[in-house]
Design an enzyme around this catalytic site. Structure first.
Site, mmCIF file in Angstrom:
data_model
loop_
_atom_site.group_PDB
_atom_site.id
_atom_site.type_symbol
_atom_site.label_atom_id
_atom_site.label_comp_id
_atom_site.label_asym_id
_atom_site.label_seq_id
_atom_site.Cartn_x
_atom_site.Cartn_y
_atom_site.Cartn_z
ATOM 1 N N HIS A 86 -16.471 39.555 71.536
ATOM 2 C CA HIS A 86 -15.524 40.353 70.803
ATOM 3 C C HIS A 86 -15.394 41.651 71.429
ATOM 4 C CE1 HIS A 86 -15.375 37.051 67.535
ATOM 5 N NE2 HIS A 86 -16.680 37.251 67.501
ATOM 6 N N ASN A 118 -9.518 36.575 67.706
ATOM 7 C CA ASN A 118 -9.242 37.151 66.524
ATOM 8 C C ASN A 118 -9.182 38.707 66.621
ATOM 9 O OD1 ASN A 118 -12.149 37.519 67.187
ATOM 10 N ND2 ASN A 118 -12.680 37.805 64.893
ATOM 11 N N HIS A 201 -15.781 27.940 64.822
ATOM 12 C CA HIS A 201 -16.581 28.610 63.825
ATOM 13 C C HIS A 201 -16.908 27.610 62.305
ATOM 14 C CE1 HIS A 201 -17.679 32.322 61.528
ATOM 15 N NE2 HIS A 201 -17.369 31.432 60.487
ATOM 16 N N HIS A 255 -22.076 29.434 67.602
ATOM 17 C CA HIS A 255 -23.249 30.217 67.018
ATOM 18 C C HIS A 255 -23.705 29.123 65.880
ATOM 19 C CE1 HIS A 255 -19.781 30.994 64.174
ATOM 20 N NE2 HIS A 255 -19.475 32.056 64.778
ATOM 21 N N ASN A 301 -22.377 36.477 60.595
ATOM 22 C CA ASN A 301 -21.575 35.141 60.012
ATOM 23 C C ASN A 301 -21.651 34.421 61.078
ATOM 24 O OD1 ASN A 301 -20.965 33.167 58.294
ATOM 25 N ND2 ASN A 301 -18.614 34.020 58.461
ATOM 26 N N ASP A 328 -22.262 36.246 70.599
ATOM 27 C CA ASP A 328 -21.467 36.491 69.212
ATOM 28 C C ASP A 328 -21.487 38.276 69.006
ATOM 29 O OD1 ASP A 328 -19.665 36.488 67.203
ATOM 30 O OD2 ASP A 328 -21.101 35.711 65.742
ATOM 31 N N HIS A 332 -19.066 47.074 65.665
ATOM 32 C CA HIS A 332 -18.596 47.731 64.358
ATOM 33 C C HIS A 332 -18.864 49.289 64.290
ATOM 34 C CE1 HIS A 332 -17.123 44.072 62.480
ATOM 35 N NE2 HIS A 332 -18.297 43.547 62.841
#
EC number: 3.5.2.3
Length: 447
Positions: A86, A118, A201, A255, A301, A328, A332
């Site tokens: 990401h 996303n 996912h 994942h 997650n 993954d 943040h």
């Protein structure tokens, strides 16, 4: 450390003025071909020109290099391909950017990242795809690839054909599952025609809604709502039943984290279905008890599961049920991870720790080095049909040199990533990236 010296000669016998590099005294490992020997590798411009075993004189009659890199016996292998990253652009630039994320990848020996869709806006149309490709050209020092979304923000299916034409390697709604079974079946049908992968996912949100860590002993001890393991295995089971209706489609489980789901994948593979799966280092190195030590830094997650689940991930890697390792990488901002665990963000960063953490499978768990490295290079490239992750004449020179035995301590303050959210802060690891090469150009060199 990697040493180097400069000559300034050209390839003899021709007028080519492309930059040439000779990597000498290297332990060349190429999992795709099973190669493991001490030798040399030559690049010209962006491509691998030649490689082979034994001593090579970079100033010999046949070849004179613009640059000579003495690898001092360290491993030289194909660049790592990470299928699950990401980068947060567009829309989440306070967490990560293409620039900072690509530099983190280079520092971790990752030469190709596959971005998840996303973002804000979602990667659901050609316009967003073009934007990401433009940002990659402007700012990235590694190869940027991407998945397109399966569904649009309004819930309808995306135009998968146009997204594939725009460069999508496959399709997923990662961050969330494709909950609608009809849409998942349609996605399989379209993907079969387009010959691309559909990645899931795997989570039944009706079972996991409101959960923040694994449902089990730790969630009960902390009084937190848990995410049950069956939320993953039920979704994998459903998708594989749908896959039987479209047996030519390729289904990839993102994942994977539970023994139950892994057993379902193992059975599907024996059945001959086109099923692959990936696992993250945190799911084969940590279990749910890490939440007690690391708090919000251990919230992701799917969540960290039981010790039985963790050990099953290692078994799955050993027997080939798990095809590849992916990070993954989910950066943040600090304030998003310092809230109470019940409401803080899911996810950790992983690009800069991927190689040494994966090497724990070799140093501590008894897996062969070739098997571990294959799950970082050739295997993920095969899943998305990329001509990368291997060493061969004429291929693009995406390479990594690393010291297999170097012991160091993970320090997130030194990360190139914009975010520092990792439960591996302070962990002693063995194996350090010394140099990363993308398209023949050095993009990272260890200090």
């Amino acid at each position: 450390m990697v040493s180097e010296r400069q000559t300034w000669s050209l390839l003899q016998g021709g007028q080519c003025n492309e930059y040439t590099v000779a990597y000498i005294n290297a332990r060349i490992i190429d999992p795709a071909s099973g190669t493991d020997y001490k030798g040399y590798l030559l690049t010209r411009g962006k491509e691998i020109l030649d490689f082979g075993p034994g001593f090579f004189d970079p100033n010999g009659a046949a070849f004179a290099a613009s640059e000579v890199v003495d690898c001092n016996g360290h491993v030289l292998m194909p660049g790592i391909v990470d299928l699950h990253v990401h980068l947060r652009e567009p829309g989440g630039e306070h967490k990560e950017t293409v620039d900072t994320g690509s530099r983190a990848a280079a520092a971790g020996g990752v030469t190709t990242v596959v971005c998840q869709p996303n973002t804000i806006p979602r990667l659901e149309n050609v316009l967003v795809a073009k934007y990401l490709k433009m940002r990659a050209l402007e700012s990235s020092c590694v190869n940027i690839e991407f998945y397109g979304a399966v569904t649009k923000s309004d819930g309808e299916l995306c135009d998968m054909a146009s997204l594939k034409d725009a460069g999508a390697l496959g399709f997923t709604d990662d961050g969330l599952p494709v909950m609608n079974a009809l849409y998942m079946k349609r996605a399989f049908e379209y993907a079969q025609d387009l010959d691309v992968v559909v990645a899931q996912h795997a989570e039944d949100c009706n079972l996991s809604d409101g959960g923040c860590i694994n449902e089990g002993l730790v969630s009960r001890e902390l009084g937190l709502k848990g995410i049950p393991d069956i939320s993953e295995s039920i979704m994998v089971s459903r998708d594989i039943q749908l896959l039987r209706e479209v047996p030519g489609a390729h289904y990839h489980v993102l994942h994977i984290s539970t023994k139950k789901a892994l057993d379902i994948v193992r059975a599907a593979k024996r059945e001959g279905l086109r099923v692959t799966c990936e696992v993250t280092p945190h799911h084969f190195l940590l279990n749910e008890s890490a939440v007690l030590e690391h708090g919000t830094m251990a919230k992701m997650n799917p969540p960290l599961r039981t010790e039985e689940d963790r050990l099953s991930m290692i078994s799955g890697l050993e027997d080939g049920t798990i095809d590849c390792i992916a990070t993954d990488h989910a950066p943040h901002a600090a304030q998003e991870k310092t809230r109470p665990i019940s409401c803080c963000a899911f996810g950790i960063v992983g690009l800069e720790t991927l190689l040494p953490l994966s090497l724990e499978l070799y140093h501590n768990a008894g897996m062969s080095l070739m098997d571990v490295l294959s799950k970082l290079t050739s295997k993920p490239a095969e899943i998305v049909r990329l001509p990368r992750g291997k060493i061969a004449k004429g291929l693009v020179a995406d390479l990594v040199i690393f010291d297999l035995e170097h012991v160091w301590t993970i320090d997130t303050a030194k990360f190139s990533s914009k975010s520092k959210n990792s439960p591996f802060q302070g962990r002693k690891v063995k194996g350090k990236v010394l140099r990363t090469v993308v398209s023949g150009k050095t993009v990272y060199r260890a200090e």
